[in-house]
Write a protein that holds these residues in place. Sequence first.
Motif, mmCIF file in Angstrom:
data_model
loop_
_atom_site.group_PDB
_atom_site.id
_atom_site.type_symbol
_atom_site.label_atom_id
_atom_site.label_comp_id
_atom_site.label_asym_id
_atom_site.label_seq_id
_atom_site.Cartn_x
_atom_site.Cartn_y
_atom_site.Cartn_z
ATOM 1 N N LYS A 291 0.793 -1.223 0.000
ATOM 2 C CA LYS A 291 0.000 0.000 0.000
ATOM 3 C C LYS A 291 0.832 1.283 0.000
ATOM 4 O O LYS A 291 0.390 2.315 -0.494
ATOM 5 C CB LYS A 291 -0.924 0.000 1.234
ATOM 6 N N LEU A 292 2.013 1.231 0.570
ATOM 7 C CA LEU A 292 2.793 2.464 0.765
ATOM 8 C C LEU A 292 3.902 2.654 -0.247
ATOM 9 O O LEU A 292 4.547 3.705 -0.257
ATOM 10 C CB LEU A 292 3.389 2.489 2.171
ATOM 11 N N ASN A 293 4.172 1.659 -1.089
ATOM 12 C CA ASN A 293 5.196 1.843 -2.110
ATOM 13 C C ASN A 293 4.618 2.583 -3.318
ATOM 14 O O ASN A 293 4.688 2.127 -4.455
ATOM 15 C CB ASN A 293 5.783 0.496 -2.536
ATOM 16 N N VAL A 294 4.013 3.723 -3.053
ATOM 17 C CA VAL A 294 3.429 4.575 -4.090
ATOM 18 C C VAL A 294 4.386 5.727 -4.336
ATOM 19 O O VAL A 294 4.647 6.530 -3.434
ATOM 20 C CB VAL A 294 2.047 5.111 -3.657
ATOM 21 N N LYS A 295 4.925 5.820 -5.552
ATOM 22 C CA LYS A 295 5.872 6.882 -5.891
ATOM 23 C C LYS A 295 5.107 8.114 -6.340
ATOM 24 O O LYS A 295 4.520 8.137 -7.412
ATOM 25 C CB LYS A 295 6.825 6.420 -6.984
ATOM 26 N N PHE A 296 5.106 9.139 -5.522
ATOM 27 C CA PHE A 296 4.431 10.373 -5.904
ATOM 28 C C PHE A 296 5.395 11.315 -6.626
ATOM 29 O O PHE A 296 4.986 12.331 -7.155
ATOM 30 C CB PHE A 296 3.825 11.055 -4.673
ATOM 31 N N ASN A 297 6.678 10.976 -6.602
ATOM 32 C CA ASN A 297 7.640 11.626 -7.500
ATOM 33 C C ASN A 297 8.683 10.584 -7.878
ATOM 34 O O ASN A 297 8.618 9.432 -7.440
ATOM 35 C CB ASN A 297 8.262 12.881 -6.860
ATOM 36 N N ARG A 298 9.619 10.978 -8.684
ATOM 37 C CA ARG A 298 10.551 9.997 -9.238
ATOM 38 C C ARG A 298 11.495 9.396 -8.204
ATOM 39 O O ARG A 298 12.025 8.313 -8.403
ATOM 40 C CB ARG A 298 11.389 10.657 -10.351
ATOM 41 N N GLU A 299 11.727 10.068 -7.118
ATOM 42 C CA GLU A 299 12.775 9.648 -6.191
ATOM 43 C C GLU A 299 12.256 9.087 -4.868
ATOM 44 O O GLU A 299 13.022 8.513 -4.117
ATOM 45 C CB GLU A 299 13.697 10.849 -5.871
ATOM 46 N N CYS A 300 10.991 9.247 -4.573
ATOM 47 C CA CYS A 300 10.534 8.910 -3.226
ATOM 48 C C CYS A 300 9.172 8.227 -3.258
ATOM 49 O O CYS A 300 8.394 8.373 -4.192
ATOM 50 C CB CYS A 300 10.446 10.192 -2.383
ATOM 51 N N SER A 301 8.961 7.432 -2.182
ATOM 52 C CA SER A 301 7.670 6.794 -1.945
ATOM 53 C C SER A 301 7.367 6.898 -0.459
ATOM 54 O O SER A 301 8.247 7.181 0.359
ATOM 55 C CB SER A 301 7.695 5.325 -2.379
ATOM 56 N N ILE A 302 6.112 6.662 -0.109
ATOM 57 C CA ILE A 302 5.722 6.751 1.301
ATOM 58 C C ILE A 302 6.491 5.718 2.134
ATOM 59 O O ILE A 302 6.910 5.984 3.256
ATOM 60 C CB ILE A 302 4.208 6.534 1.446
ATOM 61 N N MET A 303 6.697 4.532 1.584
ATOM 62 C CA MET A 303 7.389 3.466 2.311
ATOM 63 C C MET A 303 8.828 3.871 2.622
ATOM 64 O O MET A 303 9.341 3.612 3.718
ATOM 65 C CB MET A 303 7.363 2.180 1.495
ATOM 66 N N ARG A 304 9.496 4.497 1.660
ATOM 67 C CA ARG A 304 10.870 4.946 1.909
ATOM 68 C C ARG A 304 10.901 6.035 2.985
ATOM 69 O O ARG A 304 11.794 6.060 3.839
ATOM 70 C CB ARG A 304 11.493 5.472 0.617
ATOM 71 N N MET A 305 9.936 6.944 2.924
ATOM 72 C CA MET A 305 9.869 7.997 3.939
ATOM 73 C C MET A 305 9.632 7.393 5.329
ATOM 74 O O MET A 305 10.262 7.783 6.321
ATOM 75 C CB MET A 305 8.758 8.989 3.603
ATOM 76 N N LEU A 306 8.739 6.415 5.388
ATOM 77 C CA LEU A 306 8.449 5.747 6.647
ATOM 78 C C LEU A 306 9.700 5.039 7.181
ATOM 79 O O LEU A 306 10.019 5.117 8.366
ATOM 80 C CB LEU A 306 7.291 4.770 6.440
ATOM 81 N N GLY A 307 10.392 4.328 6.289
ATOM 82 C CA GLY A 307 11.614 3.640 6.699
ATOM 83 C C GLY A 307 12.679 4.602 7.176
ATOM 84 O O GLY A 307 13.367 4.343 8.179
ATOM 85 N N LYS A 308 12.831 5.705 6.467
ATOM 86 C CA LYS A 308 13.828 6.696 6.861
ATOM 87 C C LYS A 308 13.526 7.259 8.248
ATOM 88 O O LYS A 308 14.433 7.582 9.018
ATOM 89 C CB LYS A 308 13.865 7.817 5.824
ATOM 90 N N GLU A 309 12.248 7.338 8.584
ATOM 91 C CA GLU A 309 11.832 7.913 9.853
ATOM 92 C C GLU A 309 12.086 6.970 11.029
ATOM 93 O O GLU A 309 12.555 7.394 12.089
ATOM 94 C CB GLU A 309 10.339 8.267 9.785
ATOM 95 N N ILE A 310 11.797 5.677 10.880
ATOM 96 C CA ILE A 310 11.792 4.788 12.057
ATOM 97 C C ILE A 310 12.653 3.544 11.917
ATOM 98 O O ILE A 310 12.664 2.696 12.830
ATOM 99 C CB ILE A 310 10.349 4.359 12.412
#
Length: 734
Positions: A291-310
């Motif tokens: 559900k979260l591996n949605v790329k809203f731009n070329r370099e990032c996805s929600i899953m990557r942002m979540l992983g980077k956070e926690i």
Amino acid sequence: MADYNVDDVIKNIFDSNDSNNWKPTDKIPLVIKEIEHLKNDMRSFLSSSDYDIASILDEGKELCAESKTLVDEMELCRQEIEQETMAEILQSIENHDQLAKELQSVNFAIDIIYDVVQCGKYVKEFDDGREAQSFTRAVEAVYDLVQYVEMPAEGFKHLDLYANTKHTAQLILDSLLHDLYGEWDRLVSYIVKPGIKKTVVIITLNLDDSMIVIDVLNALDRSKKLKEKVSEFSQFLLKDVLIPIIHNDCTVFAETEELMTVTINYKQDFKPEYDAVIANLRLLFHYLSNKLNVKFNRECSIMRMLGKEICQPFSDVIVKDCLIDTIPNNINELQSYGKITVEIEDFQRFLTVVKFFPDDKFSILHYVNNIDVLFASKSCQYFLETARTIMFKDLSVTMSIGVESIPESDEGPSDTFDDNVEGALKILDETIPVSLFYFPRCMISKTAQELLDLVYMMMEQAVQCSDVVCKKLYNTTRLVFELYDAVVPYHHENYLQTIPQYVALFHNNCMYLAHNLQTFGDKWLILMEGRELDYPISFVDLVHKLRDLGYKHLTMHMQQQRKQILDNIRSSDLNCIVVKDVLSENAEAAIRQCLRQLHLLKNVWIGVFPNNVFTRLMATLVNMFVDELIHRVCTVEDISMEMATQLTEIYTLVVQKAPQLFQNPSDVEKYVKSWIKLQELIFVLGGSLKDIENHWKDGTGPLAIHFRTEELRNLIKALFQNTQFRANLLIKIK
């Protein structure tokens, strides 16, 4: 002219030989002559020169005249400029200033009009974006408008239009963010239902790669609110889902593609196995990845942002509270630990594939680099906890240990030894008793043997490990005995103060452990042969400490028994013989109570203590008891015949019963120092002065051996009336 030397000329005119005698009038003709000579030389030089000097001088005069004419003309020009041209220049400057002011006014008006037009343009772009149902376009237009009104042209702030535009832009932005937050809540929602026995967490994710979802994510990103929302969701996942899964029994179930339920069951003293934790986390991250591996731009996805956070705090928690627990506490399981690391590596690769971990370099297996240190800590913790559990067990569960008699070895030194070695062994054999290596037959608590078996297991495991682990286990083994000193007396304090058998067993336990510690270090060193150690291995220093611990509590209990015996005697008529003519029944009752107390100790201690220890302890108490009985009589000034008869009967009862307190009745004479003295006292109480004289035997009889002169004299004075025969006997007893 070129060779003319002024210094030589001066020397010739002013000769140094007559420098003190000449006068200026004498030298002036010489100087004039020299000047004339130089003039003639100059004329000759000019007449012979290649240049026409006269022409040059004439030309110079002409140039001077022309220069003067030019100077006059320049002066005329300056005067003309000052009078006419400067007036025109000043006029031009005034005209230029006026034009500059007019231009500034025009530019000022143009800037204000441009700002008004730009604000209108951004408002129109926002309207177009909303009409096109594009949050991204609307957000960009509003943000451009907000940023633009923050840096307006000069004068624009003074217009009513500026205030209205700024207020409107903020209202539009707030409304737009409210709508975006609503869209985010529709896409990402979660509910926590707490309870006493369990907590249910429901996660609903409606994200996909549709244009609407991408538009919402881009709009949130453009408004710099996406990171805030993802951070909020990440912290929820970490605190309410991931950490509880690591610490509790959980059920992770995907109800639908969009809905997942996590049930956290609270169980006391429960910690899930690592494989169950990994299985639940796999289910959760698989759902999140879809559900979260949605790329809203070329370099990032929600899953990557979540992983980077926690990912870092998650990694720390799972390593500290789960994976480290998988490290075994014995060497055999440690050798097969590779199977577990393979599973953890597979889980790590899974987290990298689902984009939770940023790259392949991020690892949760870094703790394996210090596996020796962790294994040492885990083993030591396990052994200390096991030792503490053993120490808490009942001391009354016993076992027999030791040898009945010390075997005698007839083996002499080996023939292969040289004379020096034989001599050394002979000296060692004569110096160290054989009994040092044998423990006498007695009863100990099974817990003492369990504790000893545990430390032997620690030693055997230590010699198979690296030096780091070995040293840690050695220090822990020493700590086990330090712990014994601190835990056992405290935990069993009530029993040690009230139950004689506990005291005896605790004493034997301490002696048994101390006995084994004498050679424990040597056994360790034998197993460690061939390894270079940077620390000494010895347990000899703990031997004295453990023995003192056993002595201390046994001494305390002996003092308690002594106090009870003395209290029984002193609470009876035996404590007030001096004021009574006849003893009441409580005197004999007190004696019988003391004998029952000693008989009870015999029943409890015999077979528990080693024979020699039991005999010494019982002899100590009986001797104290007998000394107190003797002291009661020997310090009295007057004893009636009836009381003497009573005392004889009561003390005879002691003589009859006390030998039965020992394993061998004859031991009472061997180990109770005051036993013969008590018998002699009974003889004196029932005897005549003549009998006493015969037992004194001029200072060589048994009375002289066991009684001090003053004691015997006082006793005679208390028992017999003042007669000539008594006086003569007292004279003999000196």
